[in-house]
Design a protein around this motif. Structure first.
Motif, short mmCIF file in Angstrom:
data_model
loop_
_atom_site.label_atom_id
_atom_site.label_comp_id
_atom_site.label_asym_id
_atom_site.label_seq_id
_atom_site.Cartn_x
_atom_site.Cartn_y
_atom_site.Cartn_z
N THR A 144 0.89 -1.21 -0.02
CA THR A 144 0.02 0.17 -0.15
C THR A 144 0.77 1.28 -0.08
OG1 THR A 144 -0.08 0.24 2.38
CG2 THR A 144 -1.58 -1.24 1.32
N ASP A 145 0.32 2.35 -0.32
CA ASP A 145 1.08 3.70 -0.41
C ASP A 145 1.65 4.24 1.01
OD1 ASP A 145 -1.47 4.46 0.67
OD2 ASP A 145 -1.98 5.87 -1.04
N THR A 146 1.21 3.55 2.20
CA THR A 146 1.54 4.05 3.35
C THR A 146 2.69 2.77 3.91
OG1 THR A 146 0.05 2.42 4.46
CG2 THR A 146 -0.65 4.67 4.17
N GLU A 147 2.93 1.82 3.23
CA GLU A 147 4.23 1.01 3.59
C GLU A 147 5.36 1.53 2.81
OE1 GLU A 147 2.68 -3.38 4.16
OE2 GLU A 147 1.77 -2.50 2.34
N ASP A 148 6.03 2.59 3.22
CA ASP A 148 6.93 3.21 2.57
C ASP A 148 8.33 2.28 2.67
OD1 ASP A 148 5.68 5.63 2.73
OD2 ASP A 148 6.48 6.30 4.42
N GLY A 149 8.58 1.66 3.54
CA GLY A 149 9.92 0.70 3.63
C GLY A 149 9.73 -0.34 2.49
N ALA A 150 8.36 -0.86 2.37
CA ALA A 150 8.19 -1.80 1.25
C ALA A 150 8.26 -1.48 -0.22
CB ALA A 150 6.79 -2.51 1.36
N GLN A 151 7.88 -0.27 -0.33
CA GLN A 151 8.04 0.46 -1.72
C GLN A 151 9.22 0.83 -2.01
OE1 GLN A 151 5.05 1.84 -3.73
NE2 GLN A 151 3.67 1.72 -2.08
N ALA A 152 10.17 1.26 -1.13
CA ALA A 152 11.47 1.40 -1.29
C ALA A 152 12.18 0.27 -1.64
CB ALA A 152 12.06 2.30 -0.02
N GLN A 160 8.89 -3.53 -10.96
CA GLN A 160 8.35 -2.26 -11.55
C GLN A 160 6.76 -2.37 -11.21
OE1 GLN A 160 9.81 0.15 -13.22
NE2 GLN A 160 11.66 -0.69 -12.72
N PRO A 161 6.12 -1.19 -10.90
CA PRO A 161 4.58 -1.35 -10.78
C PRO A 161 3.97 -1.67 -12.03
CG PRO A 161 5.64 1.06 -10.69
CD PRO A 161 6.57 0.29 -10.81
N VAL A 162 2.78 -2.41 -11.84
CA VAL A 162 2.08 -2.93 -12.93
C VAL A 162 0.37 -2.66 -12.97
CG1 VAL A 162 3.85 -4.61 -13.97
CG2 VAL A 162 1.99 -5.09 -12.22
N ARG A 163 0.11 -2.56 -11.58
CA ARG A 163 -1.23 -2.05 -11.47
C ARG A 163 -1.71 -1.56 -10.27
NH1 ARG A 163 -4.75 -3.73 -15.84
NH2 ARG A 163 -6.91 -3.85 -15.22
N HIS A 164 -2.67 -0.69 -10.19
CA HIS A 164 -2.94 -0.02 -8.96
C HIS A 164 -4.39 -0.16 -8.60
CE1 HIS A 164 0.53 2.53 -8.96
NE2 HIS A 164 0.14 2.60 -10.17
N MET A 165 -4.73 -0.73 -7.43
CA MET A 165 -6.20 -0.84 -6.67
C MET A 165 -6.13 0.34 -5.59
SD MET A 165 -7.14 -3.67 -8.11
CE MET A 165 -6.55 -5.26 -8.99
N ILE A 166 -7.60 0.91 -5.45
CA ILE A 166 -7.74 1.90 -4.40
C ILE A 166 -8.87 1.58 -3.66
CG2 ILE A 166 -6.67 3.88 -5.83
CD1 ILE A 166 -9.35 4.86 -6.44
N MET A 167 -8.64 1.97 -2.44
CA MET A 167 -9.76 2.05 -1.38
C MET A 167 -10.50 3.24 -1.39
SD MET A 167 -11.57 -0.08 0.64
CE MET A 167 -10.57 -1.50 0.73
N GLU A 299 -20.09 5.02 7.40
CA GLU A 299 -19.76 4.95 5.95
C GLU A 299 -19.61 3.92 5.23
OE1 GLU A 299 -15.37 6.16 6.45
OE2 GLU A 299 -14.91 4.46 7.31
N THR A 300 -19.27 3.97 3.91
CA THR A 300 -19.30 2.49 3.48
C THR A 300 -18.03 2.68 2.67
OG1 THR A 300 -20.61 3.52 1.47
CG2 THR A 300 -21.92 2.08 2.97
N ALA A 301 -17.46 1.55 2.24
CA ALA A 301 -16.14 1.45 1.50
C ALA A 301 -16.24 0.19 0.55
CB ALA A 301 -14.92 1.13 2.73
N LEU A 302 -15.16 0.41 -0.38
CA LEU A 302 -15.16 -0.58 -1.52
C LEU A 302 -13.61 -0.29 -2.08
CD1 LEU A 302 -15.34 1.11 -4.34
CD2 LEU A 302 -17.74 0.67 -3.90
N GLY A 303 -13.06 -1.52 -2.56
CA GLY A 303 -12.00 -1.46 -3.45
C GLY A 303 -12.00 -1.59 -4.80
N GLN A 325 -6.70 5.37 -0.06
CA GLN A 325 -5.36 4.58 0.02
C GLN A 325 -5.33 3.95 -1.38
OE1 GLN A 325 -5.49 0.75 2.41
NE2 GLN A 325 -4.25 2.14 3.85
N ARG A 326 -4.12 3.64 -1.66
CA ARG A 326 -3.82 3.15 -3.24
C ARG A 326 -2.76 1.74 -2.70
NH1 ARG A 326 -0.27 5.88 -7.89
NH2 ARG A 326 1.56 5.29 -6.31
#
Length: 335
Positions: A144-152, A160-167, A299-303, A325-326
């Motif tokens: 996820t976009d909050t996992e800075d260490g994993a992204q780095a 390489q990024p290939v696809r994005h899902m968003i919450m 609230e309601t949520a979906l991905g 969130q992404r």
């Protein structure tokens, strides 16, 4: 179960007392929960982790032998990280070799995650050598976009990024658009005798989605035994005896309690091809939001896949959902 022998992880950082071991069965479930909870708190994620949930996951593993396909890192006998690998074959013919890992926050940024990822890649290469050569073979990880260490970590190791899902979320008090049901269709309560037909209709509608994999009977069993399986919340549209579309709503009461909120998930929104472009998904989604409002949700949520070919992202934005969130999937070719 062969768990006694230690594991050698080439390139492991110099940390006093560091060693690596194999999976020890159910005794590791509480250890994994503790690490997952620490990671979620540090990375601002809201997943619910319990021993029962992990037991459910491990009871339904596919293409994964946890004794051979997991590694645990310990420091002075205390487990501080773990990882797991497995593989899947997509409908496109690609084979994806997947790696998942978690390092306790107080042991991050020391090279431990990188060493374990490299170890996982070597294990996956060994698995791939037994598979047909004609199939493309790809390493797959995600964060996820909050996992800075994993992204780095992924960027630094050639992924390489290939696809994005968003919450996305939507305040329950926001006005709802008018969304009548298409003529000839009706919503019926989901009964036990309907579950198999709904499952088959869902997977038929999923065929043109990214990452489609033909489901198995084990997948069906896992789905029906899942913690959030609650057909009473579903909105399923029928035309005669045919399932036309659905929103398989979920309510994660444990997550709501832990995070002190009232959220309903308007998740798994599918319409079969003959009934698309008629406003059915929009109507079922609006009905689902109304249901959660009547239940007292806030609230309601979906991905959603941002590149969904059916225009799902535009639909959800039009009903008032906004990104919070992404989630990114990363690939790397297997040398």
């Amino acid at each position: 179960m062969e768990t006694a022998s230690p594991i050698s992880v080439p390139g492991a950082p110099v940390i006093p007392g560091l060693s690596f071991r194999r999976f020890r069965g159910e005794a590791d479930y509480p250890v994994m929960v503790a690490i997952l909870d620490a990671c979620n708190a540090a990375d601002r994620l809201d997943f619910v982790n319990t021993v029962d949930e992990i037991a459910w996951v491990f009871a339904h593993l596919a293409n994964c032998d946890p004794v051979r396909d997991m590694v645990f890192a310990e420091v002075d006998g205390e487990t501080v990280a773990f990882s797991r690998v497995w593989w899947t074959e997509e409908d496109s013919g690609e084979r994806l070799y997947k790696s998942l890992g978690f390092v306790r926050p107080d042991f991050r940024r020391r090279g431990l995650g990188k060493a374990m990822l490299r170890y996982n890649e070597r294990r996956l290469r060994g698995i791939a050598r037994g598979h047909p050569e004609e199939h493309p073979k790809i390493f797959r990880v995600w964060a996820t976009d909050t996992e800075d260490g994993a992204q780095a970590l992924f960027a630094g190791t050639g992924y390489q990024p290939v696809r994005h899902m968003i919450m996305m979320t939507r305040p329950i008090t926001q006005p709802l658009p008018d969304a009548p049901m298409p003529a000839g269709l009706e919503v019926r309560p989901a009964e036990a005798g309907h579950v198999r037909a709904i499952w088959e209709a869902m997977w038929e509608a999923r065929r043109d989605h990214w990452g489609y994999v033909e489901p198995t009977e084990q997948d069906y069993e896992r789905w029906t035994r899942g913690r959030l399986f609650e057909p009473a919340l579903w909105k399923v549209a029928w035309e005669g005896e045919q399932v036309a579309g659905m929103v398989l709503n979920r309510l994660d009461r444990e997550q709501n309690k832990e995070h002190r909120r009232q959220r309903g998930y308007t998740q798994d929104i599918f319409v079969r091809r003959p009934w698309r472009r008629r406003g059915l998904a929009r109507s079922l989604l609006v009905q689902s939001i109304r249901m959660f409002r009547e239940m007292g949700m806030e609230e309601t949520a979906l991905g959603v896949d941002t590149q969904n070919p059916s225009g799902a992202l535009r639909l959800y934005q039009g009903v008032g959902y906004r990104k919070i969130q992404r989630h990114t999937f990363f690939n790397k070719g297997m040398e």
